[in-house]
Design a protein around this motif. Structure first.
Motif, PDB file in Angstrom:
ATOM      1  N   ARG A   1     -21.868  27.969  49.822  1.00  0.00           N
ATOM      2  CA  ARG A   1     -22.620  28.110  48.580  1.00  0.00           C
ATOM      3  C   ARG A   1     -23.535  29.324  48.679  1.00  0.00           C
ATOM      4  O   ARG A   1     -24.121  29.591  49.725  1.00  0.00           O
ATOM      5  CB  ARG A   1     -23.431  26.849  48.315  1.00  0.00           C
ATOM      6  CG  ARG A   1     -24.256  26.885  47.047  1.00  0.00           C
ATOM      7  CD  ARG A   1     -24.890  25.531  46.797  1.00  0.00           C
ATOM      8  NE  ARG A   1     -25.846  25.602  45.719  1.00  0.00           N
ATOM      9  CZ  ARG A   1     -27.146  25.824  45.865  1.00  0.00           C
ATOM     10  NH1 ARG A   1     -27.648  26.002  47.088  1.00  0.00           N
ATOM     11  NH2 ARG A   1     -27.952  25.874  44.829  1.00  0.00           N
ATOM     12  N   GLU A   2     -23.646  30.063  47.566  1.00  0.00           N
ATOM     13  CA  GLU A   2     -24.509  31.228  47.502  1.00  0.00           C
ATOM     14  C   GLU A   2     -25.671  30.925  46.541  1.00  0.00           C
ATOM     15  O   GLU A   2     -25.597  31.196  45.340  1.00  0.00           O
ATOM     16  CB  GLU A   2     -23.722  32.449  47.020  1.00  0.00           C
ATOM     17  CG  GLU A   2     -22.641  32.914  47.967  1.00  0.00           C
ATOM     18  CD  GLU A   2     -23.202  33.548  49.238  1.00  0.00           C
ATOM     19  OE1 GLU A   2     -24.431  33.737  49.317  1.00  0.00           O
ATOM     20  OE2 GLU A   2     -22.407  33.860  50.143  1.00  0.00           O
ATOM     21  N   PRO A   3     -26.760  30.342  47.061  1.00  0.00           N
ATOM     22  CA  PRO A   3     -27.863  29.935  46.172  1.00  0.00           C
ATOM     23  C   PRO A   3     -28.539  31.096  45.465  1.00  0.00           C
ATOM     24  O   PRO A   3     -29.203  30.901  44.433  1.00  0.00           O
ATOM     25  CB  PRO A   3     -28.834  29.217  47.124  1.00  0.00           C
ATOM     26  CG  PRO A   3     -28.499  29.733  48.487  1.00  0.00           C
ATOM     27  CD  PRO A   3     -27.027  30.014  48.468  1.00  0.00           C
ATOM     28  N   ALA A   4     -28.407  32.311  45.999  1.00  0.00           N
ATOM     29  CA  ALA A   4     -29.045  33.461  45.365  1.00  0.00           C
ATOM     30  C   ALA A   4     -28.281  33.955  44.142  1.00  0.00           C
ATOM     31  O   ALA A   4     -28.810  34.744  43.353  1.00  0.00           O
ATOM     32  CB  ALA A   4     -29.198  34.604  46.373  1.00  0.00           C
ATOM     33  N   LEU A   5     -27.026  33.507  43.995  1.00  0.00           N
ATOM     34  CA  LEU A   5     -26.211  33.946  42.867  1.00  0.00           C
ATOM     35  C   LEU A   5     -26.325  32.954  41.712  1.00  0.00           C
ATOM     36  O   LEU A   5     -26.335  31.737  41.922  1.00  0.00           O
ATOM     37  CB  LEU A   5     -24.744  34.084  43.292  1.00  0.00           C
ATOM     38  CG  LEU A   5     -24.458  35.170  44.328  1.00  0.00           C
ATOM     39  CD1 LEU A   5     -22.967  35.207  44.654  1.00  0.00           C
ATOM     40  CD2 LEU A   5     -24.920  36.540  43.839  1.00  0.00           C
TER      41      LEU A   5
ATOM     42  N   ILE B   1     -16.425  37.814  37.769  1.00  0.00           N
ATOM     43  CA  ILE B   1     -16.124  39.241  37.777  1.00  0.00           C
ATOM     44  C   ILE B   1     -17.418  40.061  37.722  1.00  0.00           C
ATOM     45  O   ILE B   1     -17.588  41.037  38.454  1.00  0.00           O
ATOM     46  CB  ILE B   1     -15.174  39.605  36.621  1.00  0.00           C
ATOM     47  CG1 ILE B   1     -13.772  39.050  36.899  1.00  0.00           C
ATOM     48  CG2 ILE B   1     -15.117  41.109  36.402  1.00  0.00           C
ATOM     49  CD1 ILE B   1     -12.795  39.202  35.740  1.00  0.00           C
ATOM     50  N   ALA B   2     -18.347  39.639  36.861  1.00  0.00           N
ATOM     51  CA  ALA B   2     -19.608  40.368  36.745  1.00  0.00           C
ATOM     52  C   ALA B   2     -20.404  40.317  38.055  1.00  0.00           C
ATOM     53  O   ALA B   2     -20.977  41.320  38.482  1.00  0.00           O
ATOM     54  CB  ALA B   2     -20.437  39.790  35.595  1.00  0.00           C
ATOM     55  N   LEU B   3     -20.422  39.149  38.710  1.00  0.00           N
ATOM     56  CA  LEU B   3     -21.146  39.023  39.970  1.00  0.00           C
ATOM     57  C   LEU B   3     -20.495  39.861  41.068  1.00  0.00           C
ATOM     58  O   LEU B   3     -21.176  40.490  41.875  1.00  0.00           O
ATOM     59  CB  LEU B   3     -21.192  37.553  40.404  1.00  0.00           C
ATOM     60  CG  LEU B   3     -22.091  36.622  39.589  1.00  0.00           C
ATOM     61  CD1 LEU B   3     -21.940  35.196  40.096  1.00  0.00           C
ATOM     62  CD2 LEU B   3     -23.545  37.059  39.634  1.00  0.00           C
ATOM     63  N   SER B   4     -19.165  39.879  41.070  1.00  0.00           N
ATOM     64  CA  SER B   4     -18.451  40.646  42.092  1.00  0.00           C
ATOM     65  C   SER B   4     -18.690  42.144  41.918  1.00  0.00           C
ATOM     66  O   SER B   4     -18.853  42.878  42.899  1.00  0.00           O
ATOM     67  CB  SER B   4     -16.956  40.340  42.037  1.00  0.00           C
ATOM     68  OG  SER B   4     -16.260  40.968  43.083  1.00  0.00           O
TER      69      SER B   4
ATOM     70  N   LYS C   1      -5.998  39.474  49.410  1.00  0.00           N
ATOM     71  CA  LYS C   1      -7.328  40.110  49.386  1.00  0.00           C
ATOM     72  C   LYS C   1      -8.016  40.009  48.016  1.00  0.00           C
ATOM     73  O   LYS C   1      -8.505  41.011  47.466  1.00  0.00           O
ATOM     74  CB  LYS C   1      -7.231  41.572  49.813  1.00  0.00           C
ATOM     75  CG  LYS C   1      -6.710  41.783  51.223  1.00  0.00           C
ATOM     76  CD  LYS C   1      -6.625  43.273  51.542  1.00  0.00           C
ATOM     77  CE  LYS C   1      -6.203  43.497  52.993  1.00  0.00           C
ATOM     78  NZ  LYS C   1      -4.820  43.021  53.256  1.00  0.00           N
ATOM     79  N   PRO C   2      -8.104  38.815  47.444  1.00  0.00           N
ATOM     80  CA  PRO C   2      -8.800  38.713  46.152  1.00  0.00           C
ATOM     81  C   PRO C   2     -10.295  38.933  46.320  1.00  0.00           C
ATOM     82  O   PRO C   2     -10.870  38.717  47.391  1.00  0.00           O
ATOM     83  CB  PRO C   2      -8.505  37.268  45.717  1.00  0.00           C
ATOM     84  CG  PRO C   2      -8.364  36.527  47.018  1.00  0.00           C
ATOM     85  CD  PRO C   2      -7.674  37.494  47.945  1.00  0.00           C
ATOM     86  N   THR C   3     -10.935  39.358  45.249  1.00  0.00           N
ATOM     87  CA  THR C   3     -12.396  39.447  45.226  1.00  0.00           C
ATOM     88  C   THR C   3     -13.000  38.331  44.379  1.00  0.00           C
ATOM     89  O   THR C   3     -14.192  38.075  44.464  1.00  0.00           O
ATOM     90  CB  THR C   3     -12.850  40.808  44.670  1.00  0.00           C
ATOM     91  OG1 THR C   3     -12.279  41.006  43.362  1.00  0.00           O
ATOM     92  CG2 THR C   3     -12.396  41.939  45.597  1.00  0.00           C
ATOM     93  N   VAL C   4     -12.153  37.678  43.580  1.00  0.00           N
ATOM     94  CA  VAL C   4     -12.582  36.597  42.695  1.00  0.00           C
ATOM     95  C   VAL C   4     -11.533  35.489  42.751  1.00  0.00           C
ATOM     96  O   VAL C   4     -10.335  35.764  42.667  1.00  0.00           O
ATOM     97  CB  VAL C   4     -12.737  37.106  41.241  1.00  0.00           C
ATOM     98  CG1 VAL C   4     -12.770  35.948  40.251  1.00  0.00           C
ATOM     99  CG2 VAL C   4     -13.976  37.970  41.098  1.00  0.00           C
TER     100      VAL C   4
END
Length: 244
Positions: A175-179, A238-241, A155-158
């Motif tokens: 792909r997450e174009p908004a990030l 990490i910051a985005l998560s 269960k990783p988040t990153v």
């Protein structure tokens, strides 16, 4: 409808698996390494470092008795400040990814390793030397095993992918174009005729019971990304998560 009740969703604590007792299917030929504090995470995020493949010593077989403990045997020592055989440039490069500063002692690195997990994508041993490549099919199949059998347990988040080839053959995620992409500011932009990529997209990697954000860096054994960029890529994820 009367007479029926809906189960409450699991809390994060309830969803945690006792990893020491988990029964891995045979498809997981290399059980991942995880630190004792993995569930607490690094800066509160569960981090998986995803490499490419392990290399065999001459004559070493692919039997489960050999492969199952292989990753843990090689990386458990990283969570200790006393290391007998993990002083090479590859292992130091991984320490720098986690610690994020050049001047560190092994206790700082060990503390970080207690909070992360590590595995290689390929579920079969490659050749006997670091320049021996795993089969492309082994990397593709390893991605299926990763998403089906391993991520729902860890269960990783990153997820930080260590190597562009590993990224290419991990045919999962979107792909997450908004990030915001990660920008490697110190990348060796050109070597001979070859140009290296500075901008790395952030993708989401869904698995049963969760999702992780991931991006990639060039393999630590290549002289392309600096340690500062590799560490910055992890901090970017990490910051985005945390923002989600």
């Amino acid at each position: 409808m009367t007479g029926m009740s809906s189960a409450a969703p699991q809390t994060d604590d309830e969803a945690r698996v006792d990893l020491t007792r988990h029964k891995w299917p045979d498809a997981v030929r290399f059980i991942p390494y995880w630190g004792d504090l993995y569930w607490e995470g690094l800066d509160g995020e569960r981090v998986l470092l995803l490499g490419e493949s392990h290399y065999r010593k001459e004559g070493l077989s692919d039997s489960l008795e050999v492969t199952r403990p292989f990753t843990q045997d090689h990386f458990r020592e990283m969570a200790s400040p006393v290391r007998s055989g993990r002083h090479g440039p590859f292992f130091k490069a991984l320490d720098l990814v986690l610690v994020g500063q050049q001047d560190f002692d092994l206790q700082e690195a060990a503390d970080s390793w207690k909070r992360v997990a590590f595995m290689n994508l390929s579920q079969s041993l490659a050749g006997s030397q670091a320049n021996h490549r795993p089969r492309n099919e082994a990397l593709r199949e390893g991605g299926d095993v990763l998403v089906r059998d391993i991520l729902p347990v860890l269960k990783p988040t990153v997820v930080l992918v260590l190597g562009r080839m590993t990224w290419w053959f991990l045919s999962h995620g979107r792909r997450e174009p908004a990030l915001s992409p990660f920008i490697a500011k110190e990348v060796n932009r050109k070597s001979g005729r070859r140009r290296y990529v500075e901008e790395r997209d952030v993708w989401s990697l869904d698995y049963k019971g969760g999702s992780a954000l991931m991006t990639w860096v060039y393999h630590p054994s290549w002289n392309v990304d600096t340690w500062r960029d590799r560490s910055a890529a992890l901090r970017h994820l990490i910051a985005l998560s945390k923002r989600d």
